[in-house]
Design a protein around this motif. Structure first.
Motif, PDB file in Angstrom:
ATOM      1  N   ASN A  26       0.863  -1.213  -0.027  1.00  0.00           N
ATOM      2  CA  ASN A  26      -0.020   0.023  -0.108  1.00  0.00           C
ATOM      3  C   ASN A  26       0.931   1.334  -0.031  1.00  0.00           C
ATOM      4  O   ASN A  26       1.098   1.971   0.994  1.00  0.00           O
ATOM      5  CB  ASN A  26      -1.035   0.001   1.481  1.00  0.00           C
ATOM      6  N   LYS A  27       1.556   1.517  -1.106  1.00  0.00           N
ATOM      7  CA  LYS A  27       2.436   2.795  -1.295  1.00  0.00           C
ATOM      8  C   LYS A  27       1.717   4.145  -1.081  1.00  0.00           C
ATOM      9  O   LYS A  27       2.640   5.021  -0.409  1.00  0.00           O
ATOM     10  CB  LYS A  27       3.023   2.602  -2.667  1.00  0.00           C
ATOM     11  N   VAL A  28       0.527   4.178  -1.427  1.00  0.00           N
ATOM     12  CA  VAL A  28      -0.313   5.501  -1.298  1.00  0.00           C
ATOM     13  C   VAL A  28      -0.312   5.831   0.168  1.00  0.00           C
ATOM     14  O   VAL A  28       0.217   6.946   0.726  1.00  0.00           O
ATOM     15  CB  VAL A  28      -1.505   5.592  -1.907  1.00  0.00           C
ATOM     16  N   SER A  29      -0.655   5.015   1.076  1.00  0.00           N
ATOM     17  CA  SER A  29      -0.933   5.313   2.350  1.00  0.00           C
ATOM     18  C   SER A  29       0.505   5.629   3.083  1.00  0.00           C
ATOM     19  O   SER A  29       0.816   6.440   3.951  1.00  0.00           O
ATOM     20  CB  SER A  29      -1.478   4.159   3.275  1.00  0.00           C
ATOM     21  N   ALA A  30       1.466   4.736   2.864  1.00  0.00           N
ATOM     22  CA  ALA A  30       2.840   4.692   3.317  1.00  0.00           C
ATOM     23  C   ALA A  30       3.460   6.139   2.960  1.00  0.00           C
ATOM     24  O   ALA A  30       4.133   6.744   3.898  1.00  0.00           O
ATOM     25  CB  ALA A  30       3.562   3.614   2.775  1.00  0.00           C
ATOM     26  N   ARG A  31       3.333   6.644   1.613  1.00  0.00           N
ATOM     27  CA  ARG A  31       3.953   7.662   1.461  1.00  0.00           C
ATOM     28  C   ARG A  31       3.452   9.072   1.802  1.00  0.00           C
ATOM     29  O   ARG A  31       4.082   9.838   2.057  1.00  0.00           O
ATOM     30  CB  ARG A  31       4.150   7.805  -0.145  1.00  0.00           C
ATOM     31  N   LEU A  32       2.065   8.846   2.128  1.00  0.00           N
ATOM     32  CA  LEU A  32       1.339   9.958   2.674  1.00  0.00           C
ATOM     33  C   LEU A  32       1.864  10.200   4.156  1.00  0.00           C
ATOM     34  O   LEU A  32       2.021  11.337   4.679  1.00  0.00           O
ATOM     35  CB  LEU A  32       0.003  10.015   2.645  1.00  0.00           C
ATOM     36  N   ALA A  33       1.981   8.965   4.859  1.00  0.00           N
ATOM     37  CA  ALA A  33       2.539   9.346   6.131  1.00  0.00           C
ATOM     38  C   ALA A  33       3.904   9.691   6.270  1.00  0.00           C
ATOM     39  O   ALA A  33       4.427  10.444   7.173  1.00  0.00           O
ATOM     40  CB  ALA A  33       2.368   7.537   6.683  1.00  0.00           C
ATOM     41  N   LEU A  34       4.616   9.435   5.213  1.00  0.00           N
ATOM     42  CA  LEU A  34       6.169   9.764   5.038  1.00  0.00           C
ATOM     43  C   LEU A  34       6.115  11.210   4.890  1.00  0.00           C
ATOM     44  O   LEU A  34       6.931  12.056   5.509  1.00  0.00           O
ATOM     45  CB  LEU A  34       6.996   8.867   4.274  1.00  0.00           C
ATOM     46  N   LEU A  35       5.195  11.634   3.976  1.00  0.00           N
ATOM     47  CA  LEU A  35       5.047  13.433   3.929  1.00  0.00           C
ATOM     48  C   LEU A  35       4.469  13.897   4.933  1.00  0.00           C
ATOM     49  O   LEU A  35       4.915  15.004   5.130  1.00  0.00           O
ATOM     50  CB  LEU A  35       3.735  13.297   2.522  1.00  0.00           C
ATOM     51  N   ALA A  36       3.783  13.392   5.711  1.00  0.00           N
ATOM     52  CA  ALA A  36       3.601  14.150   7.195  1.00  0.00           C
ATOM     53  C   ALA A  36       4.777  14.189   8.024  1.00  0.00           C
ATOM     54  O   ALA A  36       4.757  15.129   8.539  1.00  0.00           O
ATOM     55  CB  ALA A  36       2.430  13.093   7.925  1.00  0.00           C
ATOM     56  N   ALA A  42       6.406   7.049  15.714  1.00  0.00           N
ATOM     57  CA  ALA A  42       5.128   6.579  15.532  1.00  0.00           C
ATOM     58  C   ALA A  42       4.719   6.582  14.091  1.00  0.00           C
ATOM     59  O   ALA A  42       3.983   5.671  13.577  1.00  0.00           O
ATOM     60  CB  ALA A  42       4.107   7.093  16.683  1.00  0.00           C
ATOM     61  N   ALA A  43       4.927   7.810  13.680  1.00  0.00           N
ATOM     62  CA  ALA A  43       4.392   7.735  12.080  1.00  0.00           C
ATOM     63  C   ALA A  43       5.210   7.157  11.264  1.00  0.00           C
ATOM     64  O   ALA A  43       4.694   6.494  10.337  1.00  0.00           O
ATOM     65  CB  ALA A  43       4.433   9.291  11.661  1.00  0.00           C
ATOM     66  N   PHE A  44       6.432   6.676  11.574  1.00  0.00           N
ATOM     67  CA  PHE A  44       7.122   5.917  10.484  1.00  0.00           C
ATOM     68  C   PHE A  44       6.820   4.591  10.868  1.00  0.00           C
ATOM     69  O   PHE A  44       6.600   3.934   9.948  1.00  0.00           O
ATOM     70  CB  PHE A  44       8.776   5.946  10.921  1.00  0.00           C
ATOM     71  N   LEU A  45       6.467   4.165  11.850  1.00  0.00           N
ATOM     72  CA  LEU A  45       5.773   2.738  12.297  1.00  0.00           C
ATOM     73  C   LEU A  45       4.506   2.742  11.500  1.00  0.00           C
ATOM     74  O   LEU A  45       4.401   1.575  10.816  1.00  0.00           O
ATOM     75  CB  LEU A  45       5.774   2.499  13.771  1.00  0.00           C
ATOM     76  N   GLY A  46       4.011   3.619  11.594  1.00  0.00           N
ATOM     77  CA  GLY A  46       2.590   3.488  10.969  1.00  0.00           C
ATOM     78  C   GLY A  46       2.493   3.540   9.333  1.00  0.00           C
ATOM     79  O   GLY A  46       1.911   2.700   8.752  1.00  0.00           O
ATOM     80  N   SER A  47       3.654   4.155   8.869  1.00  0.00           N
ATOM     81  CA  SER A  47       3.856   4.075   7.476  1.00  0.00           C
ATOM     82  C   SER A  47       4.468   2.722   7.002  1.00  0.00           C
ATOM     83  O   SER A  47       3.755   2.192   5.921  1.00  0.00           O
ATOM     84  CB  SER A  47       5.069   5.166   7.215  1.00  0.00           C
ATOM     85  N   GLU A  48       5.246   2.064   7.829  1.00  0.00           N
ATOM     86  CA  GLU A  48       5.620   0.855   7.362  1.00  0.00           C
ATOM     87  C   GLU A  48       4.358  -0.218   7.605  1.00  0.00           C
ATOM     88  O   GLU A  48       4.410  -1.298   6.970  1.00  0.00           O
ATOM     89  CB  GLU A  48       6.805   0.426   8.235  1.00  0.00           C
ATOM     90  N   SER A  49       3.684   0.042   8.650  1.00  0.00           N
ATOM     91  CA  SER A  49       2.572  -0.674   8.828  1.00  0.00           C
ATOM     92  C   SER A  49       1.368  -0.987   7.836  1.00  0.00           C
ATOM     93  O   SER A  49       0.700  -1.957   7.385  1.00  0.00           O
ATOM     94  CB  SER A  49       1.968  -0.703  10.496  1.00  0.00           C
TER      95      SER A  49
END
Length: 158
Positions: free
Chosen positions: A17-27, A65-72
């Protein structure tokens, strides 16, 4: 379900799920810009207090936490969407802690945070929150679709 949609849903079993992961990284990127904007300021001793230390610790915890969320969410884990939502709410609350108070404060006749820095801070925190909310929404939608698809495969109704 159309055949094209079924193929795309089935393909999610093998792709991230690259879209969600990249949005979390952008955050996280938005948060870093906020972090730099706030901590480069040095107006008197306004920022030299316990709240600044707590803010630094929160920034570190937020980014981890945001990085963990991104990876998850990359693996369609639905529960981590709620972590991203909580982090987004936290980003919105932060607007009223340092940026708002520093924008209204004056030290030695000079504003602690000027209009430009205040606007940048608010844009960064709101942008970070919106990215986290979008990442969570996309992940919830995709993870539910994938769970339904896997359940239909197990029952033989593909």
């Amino acid at each position: 379900m159309s055949e094209d949609l079924q193929i795309r849903t089935d393909r999610m079993r093998y792709t991230k799920n690259k879209v969600s992961a990249r949005l979390a990284l952008l955050a996280i990127v938005f948060n870093v810009v906020f972090f730099i904007s706030l901590y480069k300021s040095n107006v008197g001793t306004y920022y030299y207090n316990v709240l600044m230390g707590a803010s630094i610790v929160y920034n570190l915890v937020f980014m981890l936490a945001a990085f963990l969320g991104s990876e998850s969410v990359k693996n369609y884990r639905r529960g981590y969407s709620w972590l991203l939502v909580a982090l987004g709410v936290g980003q919105l609350i932060r607007i009223f802690i340092y940026p708002m108070n520093a924008h209204q404060a004056v030290v030695s006749g000079a504003p602690v945070m000027g209009d430009g820095q205040f606007l940048l801070s608010v844009i960064c925190l709101v942008g970070s929150a919106l990215c986290l909310f979008a990442a969570a929404a996309v992940n919830l939608q995709k993870s539910r679709a994938l769970a339904r698809h896997i359940a239909s495969l197990e029952t033989g109704k593909a």
